[in-house]
Scaffold this active site. Structure first.
Site, PDB file in Angstrom:
ATOM      1  CG  ASP A  93      -0.286  -0.455   2.503  1.00 30.88           C
ATOM      2  OD1 ASP A  93       0.952  -0.357   2.595  1.00 30.88           O
ATOM      3  OD2 ASP A  93      -0.997  -0.912   3.406  1.00 30.88           O
TER       4      ASP A  93
ATOM      5  CG  ASN B  99      -8.727  -1.799  11.883  1.00 34.30           C
ATOM      6  OD1 ASN B  99      -7.787  -2.453  11.435  1.00 34.30           O
ATOM      7  ND2 ASN B  99      -9.208  -0.729  11.285  1.00 34.30           N
TER       8      ASN B  99
ATOM      9  CG  HIS C 213      -5.679  -2.487   8.780  1.00 27.06           C
ATOM     10  ND1 HIS C 213      -5.762  -1.123   8.955  1.00 27.06           N
ATOM     11  CD2 HIS C 213      -4.417  -2.823   9.115  1.00 27.06           C
ATOM     12  CE1 HIS C 213      -4.589  -0.665   9.350  1.00 27.06           C
ATOM     13  NE2 HIS C 213      -3.759  -1.677   9.469  1.00 27.06           N
TER      14      HIS C 213
ATOM     15  CD  GLU D 129      -8.551   0.670   7.660  1.00 25.18           C
ATOM     16  OE1 GLU D 129      -8.452  -0.276   8.469  1.00 25.18           O
ATOM     17  OE2 GLU D 129      -7.872   1.708   7.758  1.00 25.18           O
TER      18      GLU D 129
END
Ligand code: PGA
Length: 254
Positions: A70, A139, A141, A146
């Site tokens: 990313d 979380n 990811h 996400e």
């Protein structure tokens, strides 16, 4: 279901060494392999260990190719918080890799849809990812995929969760400076990799690691999809494994 293999690390340095063993095996078997790489604090011990092995003459990166998971939208490669900069600083400039053989999405391009399409084309042209390195967000990811109502497909532009911006705020002067969008390989792109190495360290990640590996496969916990991948190795330290009973969870231990 295939067994996820868990390698238990004594500490962060050991996590780096165990992770580097996994990469070294791939590089030695296929000198022009395509590695999928990750940024963040978690892979730093891995990159230090790879640099050490290169310096000792034990690893040759001259033919290795890399794609990163990313990149922030709006940061150029010379911005200290961009992931291109991170990779150059923490790995590429210390080893004999050809920078032409390294790919990080271009978050500055005016046409991000084209960037995403070309990224997938590049991965295919380079023969697909032999080994994808992943960290995991608090979380759940992976990359910047996400929590969502469905698993994402291929490389795409995504809005960062507020919790992710908060978690990454430590690298920036202020929260306002943390980009709100990123280009990320999708869950589909990640799952295409022939092998996956998930690195997870620290007590803070123990709960989400347990959820990802033992909970239901759920797009609200993106990393849980890895339960469906046939070839996953997890390197984790003791604090990260706190919420998993290794003896009774049915994982292959290492
Ligand atoms: P970290 O980030 O390695 O800095 O904890 C992991 C991630 O968000 O994927």
């Amino acid at each position: 279901m295939p067994k996820i293999k868990i390698l238990r690390a004594q500490d962060l340095v050991d996590a780096g060494r165990l992770s580097a063993d996994v990469l070294a095996e791939v590089i030695q078997a296929k000198p022009d392999c395509l590695l999928g790489l990750a940024t963040g604090s978690t892979p730093l011990p891995l990159y230090r260990d790879l640099i050490r092995r290169y310096a000792q003459g034990a690893l040759d990166f001259s033919k290795v190719r890399t794609v990163n998971l990313d990149e922030y939208v709006g940061l150029s490669g010379d911005h200290p918080q961009s992931y291109r900069y991170f990779m150059n600083e923490n790995l590429f400039q210390h080893i004999n890799i050809d920078l032409q053989n390294t790919c990080v999405p271009d978050g500055m391009n005016a046409d991000l849809d084209v960037v995403c399409k070309e990224y997938e084309t590049r991965i295919d042209a380079w023969g697909g990812i032999d080994l994808q390195v992943l960290g995991i967000g608090l979380n759940g990811h992976i990359g910047f995929n996400e929590p969502a109502t469905i698993f994402s497909g291929r490389t795409h532009v995504t809005n960062l969760a507020e919790s992710t911006r908060q978690a990454n705020r430590r690298f920036f002067e202020s929260l306002a400076e943390v980009p709100s969008q990123a280009i990320t390989m999708g869950i589909g792109s990640i799952m295409q990799a022939r092998k996956i190495l998930l690195i997870c360290t620290g007590e803070k990640k123990s709960e989400i690691l347990a959820k990802a590996l033992l909970g239901p496969v759920d797009p609200l916990v993106p990393a849980s999809i890895l339960q469906f991948h046939p070839n996953v190795v997890v390197v984790a330290d003791e604090p990260a494994l706190m919420s998993i009973d290794l003896e009774h969870s049915g994982f292959a231990a290492g």
